[in-house]
Write an enzyme that holds these catalytic residues in place. Structure first.
Site, short mmCIF file in Angstrom:
data_model
loop_
_atom_site.label_atom_id
_atom_site.label_comp_id
_atom_site.label_asym_id
_atom_site.label_seq_id
_atom_site.Cartn_x
_atom_site.Cartn_y
_atom_site.Cartn_z
N TYR A 187 40.93 29.25 73.83
CA TYR A 187 42.32 29.15 74.30
C TYR A 187 42.81 30.40 75.01
O TYR A 187 42.18 31.44 74.99
CB TYR A 187 43.28 28.71 73.20
N GLU A 188 43.95 30.24 75.69
CA GLU A 188 44.53 31.25 76.58
C GLU A 188 43.57 31.62 77.72
O GLU A 188 43.49 32.78 78.14
CB GLU A 188 44.95 32.50 75.80
N GLY A 189 42.86 30.65 78.22
CA GLY A 189 41.87 30.88 79.27
C GLY A 189 40.53 31.15 78.64
O GLY A 189 40.33 32.17 77.97
#
Length: 583
Positions: free
Chosen positions: A437-439
């Site tokens: 997550y978050e890229g």
């Protein structure tokens, strides 16, 4: 599954890597005196051990529960969260004008690190709120700041980030949520929001009386792709004339995901405007959504990197306790046939020392990144670019470290590590989300060789590598790795390497550069510990010499093995067609 806050280690790294004393010399961060920093480190450690750590297991085994649109957190979560708010831990780096303490971001990151090591899943709740505060403070109007920041900063309300949609995944530009302008009535000037978002961390819960959602959507006639995206503040409950939570907005939690880990954190599917009455207000101007959201996301990416430190610390502690207690076999070559604790066996020692060295290196990288953000806030030349380069390194390498150390922890437990009752498996399962997550970490690597490689005309990366070389001093292995990173960067920046070639080598290059940066920070800690030991024996400093030396002598040379992959290019990856690859 006991937890001890690593306060001595944290103070050491704050002092010598973040150089927080230097930050406190500026008026902006004058409150971060040595006494204050030590009080915060000790205070959050005691809080995390007493309030968050005991709930880690129930968070995993019971988890958050969804029923008819409402989410219930496990027993004890509400009380612990209120203690977190009442202790002022949510407001450490918030602006003083809205009830914050105006302390450095480095100390806010410390709060998350300590609480997250105690309870990884629970700490996701304040982590997302910190990002929402950052975005509203940077891009909100004066009225929006006054309405939302005081309660977000205090922790009385929590915040979320709503990007992902079922059909879009990491392709934010493909989102379809809409925002229709309202021209008449009590909500004139606002927007009707409609759409569905997935993977919304703590999108619904029972910890606070309101949740402030930041939602990306498109206005009518907006351009395709990311250029046409705007950002909207959408509270769960409308605010009344006194700014308190009032009538319900048209915001619904449709379900929560059933995940392999972080069970204590509700990951929600959120529906906006099912009754066509979801009201939001624009923040950051029309089509300014990506700019505003990335203010929040860059903060979040560093904080996710912190999660690698968190899980590494917790998994290492548990493995150490187990290795001290588990007696099995005589130590080979000792001449004594009596069985010993497994911590005495060479390969277990290797795994434990590797875990400690990796975790300490990730912590040093985290504090280096957060203090660069603080220096950028002060307007110090080069700090903003340094923080931007360090962000993919701490997010990517930091979370990779968390996964490796959690896996090593299971291995040290042996067969018992594969049994849920020991708890080693929880760390392994919890850690796995952080590289996603978050890229994803692949996106972090792509960012490094894409935008960051050419940042400031390439000077930002050159300066970092130059600093690593200077920090290597007489450490030959670290100097060789720094030079290899320089060679790869030059090749990638040349016309010889195509975009595909750069992307194909991006991940090994990211790991090499992060390892070199950590090597510089570990070498500095080695020198400091060596100098301070001249004043007398100190078990902490003696251990620091060994863990830093292990990183420099074992992990730095290991990273050199990635150079071939970093410059191999993309040709071999595409030698097979897609059909051949899956055959």
């Amino acid at each position: 599954m006991t937890f001890t806050a690593p306060s001595r280690e944290q103070n050491f790294v704050l002092k010598h890597i973040a150089e927080i004393g230097e930050l406190a010399q500026h008026d902006r961060f004058a409150g971060a005196s040595e006494d204050m920093v030590e009080a915060i480190v000790e205070g959050i450690g005691q809080f995390a051990m007493g309030e968050f750590a005991p709930l880690n297991r129930i968070g995993d085994t019971v988890g958050a529960k969804w029923s008819d649109g409402a989410v219930t957190t496990p027993a004890g979560f509400q009380e612990a969260y209120q203690q977190f708010v009442e202790g002022g831990w949510a407001s450490i780096d918030g602006p003083e004008a809205f009830g914050g303490q105006d302390l450095p971001y480095s100390l806010s990151a410390l709060i998350l690190e300590t609480c997250g090591a105690a309870n990884f899943a629970f700490t996701l709740c304040p982590m997302l709120s910190f990002g929402a505060i950052e975005a509203i403070h940077a891009h909100g109007s004066d009225e929006q700041k006054a309405k939302y920041l005081p309660n977000l900063i205090s922790g009385a309300w929590t915040g979320t980030m709503n990007l992902t949609e079922p059909q879009a995944g990491s392709d934010v530009g493909a989102l379809r949520s809409t925002a229709e302008p309202i021209t008449e009535g009590e909500h004139a000037g606002k927007y009707r929001i409609k759409g569905q978002k997935i993977y919304i961390t703590f999108g619904e819960h029972d910890l606070t009386d309101n949740i402030v959602h930041l939602v990306l959507a498109r206005t009518p006639g907006a351009p395709e792709g990311t250029r046409g995206i705007s950002l909207f503040i959408v509270p769960k409950y409308h605010l009344d004339a006194d700014g308190k939570s009032g009538a319900a907005n048209d915001v619904t939690c449709v379900s929560i995901e059933h995940k392999i880990g972080i069970h204590g954190s509700p990951t929600c599917v959120m529906a906006y405007g099912e009754q066509d009455e979801c009201i939001g207000e624009m923040i950051g101007g029309e089509f300014g959504g990506i700019k505003a959201m990335f203010t929040m996301m860059n903060n979040a990416r560093i904080n996710v990197g912190s999660q690698g430190v968190q899980i590494g610390e917790r998994a290492t502690q548990q493995a150490l306790y187990f290795a001290m207690d588990r007696v099995q076999s005589a130590r080979a070559g000792s001449g004594n046939k009596n069985p010993v604790a497994i911590i005495e066996h060479p390969d277990v020692r290797r795994m434990l020392l590797r875990s400690k060295a990796l975790t300490q290196a990730a912590r040093a990288l985290l504090y280096y990144a957060t203090s660069s953000v603080d220096r950028a806030t002060l307007g110090i030349e080069g700090a903003k670019s340094r923080a931007e380069i360090l962000t993919p390194l701490i997010k990517g390498y930091g979370t990779d470290i968390g996964n490796e150390v959690a896996s090593i922890g299971v291995q040290i437990h042996g067969g018992m590590g594969f049994i849920e009752e020991t708890g080693a498996g929880q760390h392994f399962r919890d850690a796995r989300i952080a590289p996603i997550y978050e890229g994803t970490n692949g996106i972090q690597a792509a960012d490094l060789v894409g935008r960051k490689l050419g940042l400031d005309g390439g000077e930002a990366l050159k300066t970092l590598i130059s600093d690593i070389k200077a920090g290597a001093q007489d450490d030959h292995g670290l100097m060789i790795l720094a030079m290899a990173c320089e060679d790869i960067a030059n090749w990638m920046a040349s016309g010889e390497a195509s975009i595909d070639d750069r992307l194909a080598g991006s991940y090994p290059f990211m790991t090499m550069l992060a390892t070199a940066t950590c090597g510089m920070l570990m070498a500095k800690q080695y020198r400091v510990a060596e100098a301070e030991l001249s004043n007398g024996d100190d078990p902490f400093l003696e251990a620091k010499l060994v863990t830093t030396r292990y990183y420099l002598d074992h992990l730095v040379p290991e990273a050199m093995g990635l150079k071939a992959a970093a410059i191999a290019g993309a040709d071999l990856l595409y030698r097979l067609s897609s059909d051949q690859l899956v055959a």
